[in-house]
Design a protein around this motif. Structure first.
Motif, short mmCIF file in Angstrom:
data_model
loop_
_atom_site.label_atom_id
_atom_site.label_comp_id
_atom_site.label_asym_id
_atom_site.label_seq_id
_atom_site.Cartn_x
_atom_site.Cartn_y
_atom_site.Cartn_z
N PRO A 170 0.81 -1.22 0.00
CA PRO A 170 0.00 0.00 0.00
C PRO A 170 0.85 1.28 0.00
CG PRO A 170 -0.93 -1.59 1.51
CD PRO A 170 0.41 -2.13 1.08
N ARG A 174 -9.29 -6.16 3.64
CA ARG A 174 -9.57 -5.25 2.53
C ARG A 174 -10.58 -4.18 2.96
NH1 ARG A 174 -12.96 -4.43 -1.76
NH2 ARG A 174 -11.95 -3.79 -3.69
N ARG A 175 -11.65 -4.60 3.58
CA ARG A 175 -12.69 -3.65 3.99
C ARG A 175 -12.22 -2.72 5.12
NH1 ARG A 175 -17.96 -4.08 2.19
NH2 ARG A 175 -18.20 -5.71 0.64
N ILE A 189 -9.13 -1.62 5.50
CA ILE A 189 -8.28 -0.62 4.85
C ILE A 189 -9.15 0.42 4.14
CG2 ILE A 189 -6.60 -0.23 3.00
CD1 ILE A 189 -5.35 -2.97 3.83
N LEU A 190 -10.14 -0.04 3.39
CA LEU A 190 -11.03 0.89 2.70
C LEU A 190 -11.75 1.79 3.69
CD1 LEU A 190 -12.55 -1.49 0.00
CD2 LEU A 190 -10.66 0.13 -0.28
N ALA A 226 -5.49 -1.41 -1.32
CA ALA A 226 -6.13 -2.48 -0.55
C ALA A 226 -5.88 -3.83 -1.21
CB ALA A 226 -7.62 -2.22 -0.40
N ASP A 227 -6.00 -3.88 -2.52
CA ASP A 227 -5.73 -5.13 -3.24
C ASP A 227 -4.25 -5.51 -3.14
OD1 ASP A 227 -8.40 -5.29 -3.89
OD2 ASP A 227 -8.14 -4.48 -5.92
N VAL A 239 -8.32 1.57 -3.81
CA VAL A 239 -8.70 0.19 -4.14
C VAL A 239 -7.44 -0.60 -4.51
CG1 VAL A 239 -9.93 -1.26 -5.81
CG2 VAL A 239 -11.06 0.74 -4.80
N ARG A 264 -9.19 -12.25 4.51
CA ARG A 264 -8.74 -11.42 3.39
C ARG A 264 -9.75 -10.29 3.14
NH1 ARG A 264 -4.62 -13.45 0.72
NH2 ARG A 264 -5.03 -12.42 -1.25
N GLU A 265 -11.02 -10.64 3.10
CA GLU A 265 -12.06 -9.64 2.84
C GLU A 265 -12.16 -8.65 4.01
OE1 GLU A 265 -14.89 -7.47 0.78
OE2 GLU A 265 -13.45 -8.96 0.08
N ALA A 292 -2.34 -4.92 -0.62
CA ALA A 292 -2.15 -5.47 0.72
C ALA A 292 -2.46 -6.96 0.74
CB ALA A 292 -3.02 -4.73 1.73
N LEU A 293 -3.48 -7.35 0.00
CA LEU A 293 -3.88 -8.76 0.00
C LEU A 293 -2.81 -9.66 -0.60
CD1 LEU A 293 -7.65 -8.50 -0.98
CD2 LEU A 293 -6.59 -8.50 1.28
#
Length: 99
Positions: A34, A77-78, A80-81, A52-53, A49, A73-74, A55-56
């Motif tokens: 990130p 992501r959420r 971070i968003l 965040a992706d 976006v 994982r989800e 980071a995964l």
């Protein structure tokens, strides 16, 4: 899963960024992708976006009784968003991020 965001910004430009995550690997970790994506850039929804992706790509969560790897994982992501929505509500389009 958990995440923490530390940043410094000049208006819409991210000068320094550190995102740490727990529950997504054997030990908590600072995520490098990130920062590579966002530092020095004018903040946009699409860059957040991408960060965040990114980071995964760095994490390797396991499935256990507390949650599946996919859930972790989800969740990261959420989280971070959500941090960026909270920190930059005048720049980030919440509806786009939370689709």
């Amino acid at each position: 899963s958990g995440a923490a965001v530390e940043h410094s910004a000049s208006g819409p430009v991210i000068r320094k960024l550190r995102i740490s995550a727990g529950g997504v690997g054997p030990v908590p970790m600072v995520l490098a992708n990130p920062a590579r994506i966002l530092e020095g850039q004018v903040l946009t929804t699409s860059l957040v976006v991408a960060a965040a992706d990114g980071a995964l790509a760095e994490i390797n969560p396991i499935s256990d009784v507390r949650g599946s790897a996919e859930y972790r994982r989800e969740a990261l992501r959420r989280l971070i968003l959500a941090h960026f929505i909270k920190l930059f509500p005048h720049i980030i389009d919440e509806e786009v991020l939370l689709k």
